[in-house]
Design a protein around this motif. Structure first.
Motif, PDB file in Angstrom:
ATOM      1  N   SER A  74       0.822  -1.224   0.000  1.00 15.74           N
ATOM      2  CA  SER A  74       0.000   0.000   0.000  1.00 15.74           C
ATOM      3  C   SER A  74       0.851   1.268   0.000  1.00 15.74           C
ATOM      4  O   SER A  74       1.766   1.413   0.818  1.00 15.74           O
ATOM      5  CB  SER A  74      -0.907  -0.015   1.244  1.00 15.74           C
ATOM      6  OG  SER A  74      -1.265   1.289   1.638  1.00 15.74           O
ATOM      7  N   LYS A 106      -9.904   0.986   6.514  1.00 13.42           N
ATOM      8  CA  LYS A 106      -8.750   1.169   5.625  1.00 13.42           C
ATOM      9  C   LYS A 106      -7.445   0.957   6.376  1.00 13.42           C
ATOM     10  O   LYS A 106      -7.383   1.060   7.603  1.00 13.42           O
ATOM     11  CB  LYS A 106      -8.753   2.592   5.049  1.00 13.42           C
ATOM     12  CG  LYS A 106      -9.914   2.872   4.087  1.00 13.42           C
ATOM     13  CD  LYS A 106      -9.838   4.312   3.595  1.00 13.42           C
ATOM     14  CE  LYS A 106     -11.088   4.743   2.865  1.00 13.42           C
ATOM     15  NZ  LYS A 106     -11.183   4.266   1.501  1.00 13.42           N
ATOM     16  N   ASP A 111      -3.057  13.127  -2.580  1.00 13.77           N
ATOM     17  CA  ASP A 111      -4.066  12.182  -2.084  1.00 13.77           C
ATOM     18  C   ASP A 111      -5.390  12.321  -2.838  1.00 13.77           C
ATOM     19  O   ASP A 111      -5.996  11.336  -3.240  1.00 13.77           O
ATOM     20  CB  ASP A 111      -4.335  12.413  -0.580  1.00 13.77           C
ATOM     21  CG  ASP A 111      -3.224  11.855   0.305  1.00 13.77           C
ATOM     22  OD1 ASP A 111      -2.199  11.393  -0.228  1.00 13.77           O
ATOM     23  OD2 ASP A 111      -3.380  11.894   1.539  1.00 13.77           O
ATOM     24  N   ASP A 113      -3.916  10.215  -6.405  1.00 12.61           N
ATOM     25  CA  ASP A 113      -4.224   8.848  -5.962  1.00 12.61           C
ATOM     26  C   ASP A 113      -5.680   8.478  -6.251  1.00 12.61           C
ATOM     27  O   ASP A 113      -5.953   7.415  -6.804  1.00 12.61           O
ATOM     28  CB  ASP A 113      -3.938   8.704  -4.458  1.00 12.61           C
ATOM     29  CG  ASP A 113      -4.299   7.328  -3.940  1.00 12.61           C
ATOM     30  OD1 ASP A 113      -3.423   6.441  -3.967  1.00 12.61           O
ATOM     31  OD2 ASP A 113      -5.459   7.121  -3.532  1.00 12.61           O
ATOM     32  N   ARG A 151      -6.870   5.318  -8.496  1.00 12.14           N
ATOM     33  CA  ARG A 151      -7.334   4.177  -7.700  1.00 12.14           C
ATOM     34  C   ARG A 151      -8.562   3.509  -8.325  1.00 12.14           C
ATOM     35  O   ARG A 151      -8.824   2.332  -8.127  1.00 12.14           O
ATOM     36  CB  ARG A 151      -7.637   4.683  -6.283  1.00 12.14           C
ATOM     37  CG  ARG A 151      -7.834   3.644  -5.232  1.00 12.14           C
ATOM     38  CD  ARG A 151      -7.676   4.248  -3.860  1.00 12.14           C
ATOM     39  NE  ARG A 151      -6.280   4.465  -3.547  1.00 12.14           N
ATOM     40  CZ  ARG A 151      -5.479   3.546  -2.980  1.00 12.14           C
ATOM     41  NH1 ARG A 151      -5.951   2.375  -2.676  1.00 12.14           N
ATOM     42  NH2 ARG A 151      -4.222   3.807  -2.738  1.00 12.14           N
ATOM     43  N   ARG A 152      -9.321   4.274  -9.119  1.00 12.15           N
ATOM     44  CA  ARG A 152     -10.505   3.692  -9.757  1.00 12.15           C
ATOM     45  C   ARG A 152     -10.112   2.593 -10.751  1.00 12.15           C
ATOM     46  O   ARG A 152     -10.947   1.791 -11.149  1.00 12.15           O
ATOM     47  CB  ARG A 152     -11.300   4.793 -10.492  1.00 12.15           C
ATOM     48  CG  ARG A 152     -11.828   5.874  -9.552  1.00 12.15           C
ATOM     49  CD  ARG A 152     -13.115   6.504 -10.080  1.00 12.15           C
ATOM     50  NE  ARG A 152     -12.915   7.228 -11.316  1.00 12.15           N
ATOM     51  CZ  ARG A 152     -12.563   8.523 -11.399  1.00 12.15           C
ATOM     52  NH1 ARG A 152     -12.390   9.217 -10.294  1.00 12.15           N
ATOM     53  NH2 ARG A 152     -12.404   9.104 -12.558  1.00 12.15           N
ATOM     54  N   LEU A 176      -7.515   0.465 -10.157  1.00 10.39           N
ATOM     55  CA  LEU A 176      -6.686  -0.513  -9.439  1.00 10.39           C
ATOM     56  C   LEU A 176      -7.098  -1.957  -9.769  1.00 10.39           C
ATOM     57  O   LEU A 176      -6.241  -2.814 -10.023  1.00 10.39           O
ATOM     58  CB  LEU A 176      -6.818  -0.255  -7.925  1.00 10.39           C
ATOM     59  CG  LEU A 176      -5.694  -0.696  -7.020  1.00 10.39           C
ATOM     60  CD1 LEU A 176      -4.364  -0.050  -7.405  1.00 10.39           C
ATOM     61  CD2 LEU A 176      -6.032  -0.341  -5.572  1.00 10.39           C
ATOM     62  N   THR A 185       3.108   7.454  -4.041  1.00 11.47           N
ATOM     63  CA  THR A 185       1.901   7.545  -4.874  1.00 11.47           C
ATOM     64  C   THR A 185       2.242   7.651  -6.355  1.00 11.47           C
ATOM     65  O   THR A 185       1.580   7.040  -7.200  1.00 11.47           O
ATOM     66  CB  THR A 185       1.031   8.726  -4.406  1.00 11.47           C
ATOM     67  OG1 THR A 185       0.782   8.559  -3.013  1.00 11.47           O
ATOM     68  CG2 THR A 185      -0.283   8.786  -5.148  1.00 11.47           C
ATOM     69  N   VAL A 191       0.730   5.182  -9.172  1.00  9.58           N
ATOM     70  CA  VAL A 191      -0.106   5.708 -10.254  1.00  9.58           C
ATOM     71  C   VAL A 191       0.536   5.420 -11.620  1.00  9.58           C
ATOM     72  O   VAL A 191      -0.141   5.067 -12.594  1.00  9.58           O
ATOM     73  CB  VAL A 191      -0.379   7.217 -10.019  1.00  9.58           C
ATOM     74  CG1 VAL A 191      -1.044   7.871 -11.203  1.00  9.58           C
ATOM     75  CG2 VAL A 191      -1.240   7.386  -8.778  1.00  9.58           C
ATOM     76  N   ILE A 194      -0.171   1.793 -12.341  1.00 11.46           N
ATOM     77  CA  ILE A 194      -1.578   1.582 -12.720  1.00 11.46           C
ATOM     78  C   ILE A 194      -1.791   1.971 -14.187  1.00 11.46           C
ATOM     79  O   ILE A 194      -2.408   1.235 -14.961  1.00 11.46           O
ATOM     80  CB  ILE A 194      -2.526   2.406 -11.813  1.00 11.46           C
ATOM     81  CG1 ILE A 194      -2.562   1.826 -10.400  1.00 11.46           C
ATOM     82  CG2 ILE A 194      -3.927   2.471 -12.400  1.00 11.46           C
ATOM     83  CD1 ILE A 194      -3.385   2.650  -9.393  1.00 11.46           C
TER      84      ILE A 194
END
Ligand code: GSH
Length: 216
Positions: free
Chosen positions: A9, A47, A96, A100, A104-105, A107, A160, A164, A167
């Motif tokens: 993470s 979380k 953030d 991020d 993150r959508r 991931l 991050t 990213v 990803i």
């Protein structure tokens, strides 16, 4: 001090970097995010990371970072000048909320076998282009992201940006860092820090365990 979460993470690793930079003794406890009573008791959103010290539990990486700064002010991760402190906080928030969160959508598509949705990938790609350009307008990598001293914003940026980038690479999007001049040199400089090397080695081992060699 106990840090709960997983070494894959970025948020966990941001806090772990602060603990290492401040040379604090801490224990890592491997815990996955979950909506179970055991996790929710200490991290009400379910979380990771969350943190425990002297009987108190704290969740949210920015709150944990602030606790560590107050508990052990040296080496400083929050600049002393008001303007620099605000800039570091602003950058951290941008990362953030606007770097991020959109990435993150994707991931699930990038790492967990979810079918690729080209429309969503394109939308995130465009959003990241816009947001990275906004971020670029408030930073000047010189040599750290909020000025001449390492700050908490660097810890968030390093962990991050790496996530990213991975990803977007996995989903066939464009390089989200491409619009930030000097970012390659910055990432390389950060990766020379012993704290970062430890975190990256632990992250690679955790990725290997999770994905059997497919790292990101
Ligand atoms: N705002 C939180 C974000 C933490 C976060 O999103 N952690 C991820 C792992 S990297 C997580 O627990 N995801 C599970 C979930 O959102 O339910 C922080 O700064 O600590």
């Amino acid at each position: 001090m106990k840090l709960f979460g997983l070494a894959v993470s970025n948020y966990y690793n941001t806090v772990k970097l602060a603990l290492l930079e401040k040379r604090l003794d801490f224990e890592e406890v491997a815990v996955a995010p979950a909506q179970t009573p055991e996790i929710l008791e200490h991290s009400p959103m379910g979380k990771i990371p969350y943190f425990q010290h002297q009987g108190q539990y704290i969740c949210e990486s920015q709150a944990i970072l602030f606790y560590l700064e107050v508990y052990q002010p040296t080496p400083r991760l929050y600049p002393t000048s008001a303007a620099r402190a605000a800039l570091a906080q602003q950058i951290h928030q941008f990362i953030d909320l606007y770097v991020d969160a959109p990435a993150r959508r994707l991931l699930g598509m990038a790492f967990f076998g979810q079918p690729h949705d080209p429309e969503m990938i394109k939308a995130v790609d465009q959003e990241l282009k816009h947001n990275m350009s906004a971020l670029n307008s408030i930073i000047s990598v010189s040599p750290f992201i909020a000025g001449d001293q390492l700050s908490h914003a660097d810890l968030a940026a390093f962990t991050t940006f790496g996530l990213v980038q991975a990803i977007m690479e996995q989903t066939g999007g464009s390089d989200p860092l491409a619009s930030i001049p000097g970012i390659g040199v910055y990432m390389e400089m950060m990766s020379q820090r012993p704290s970062v090397q430890r975190v990256q080695a632990d992250q690679a081992a955790a990725m290997k365990q999770l994905f059997g060699g497919n790292s990101g």
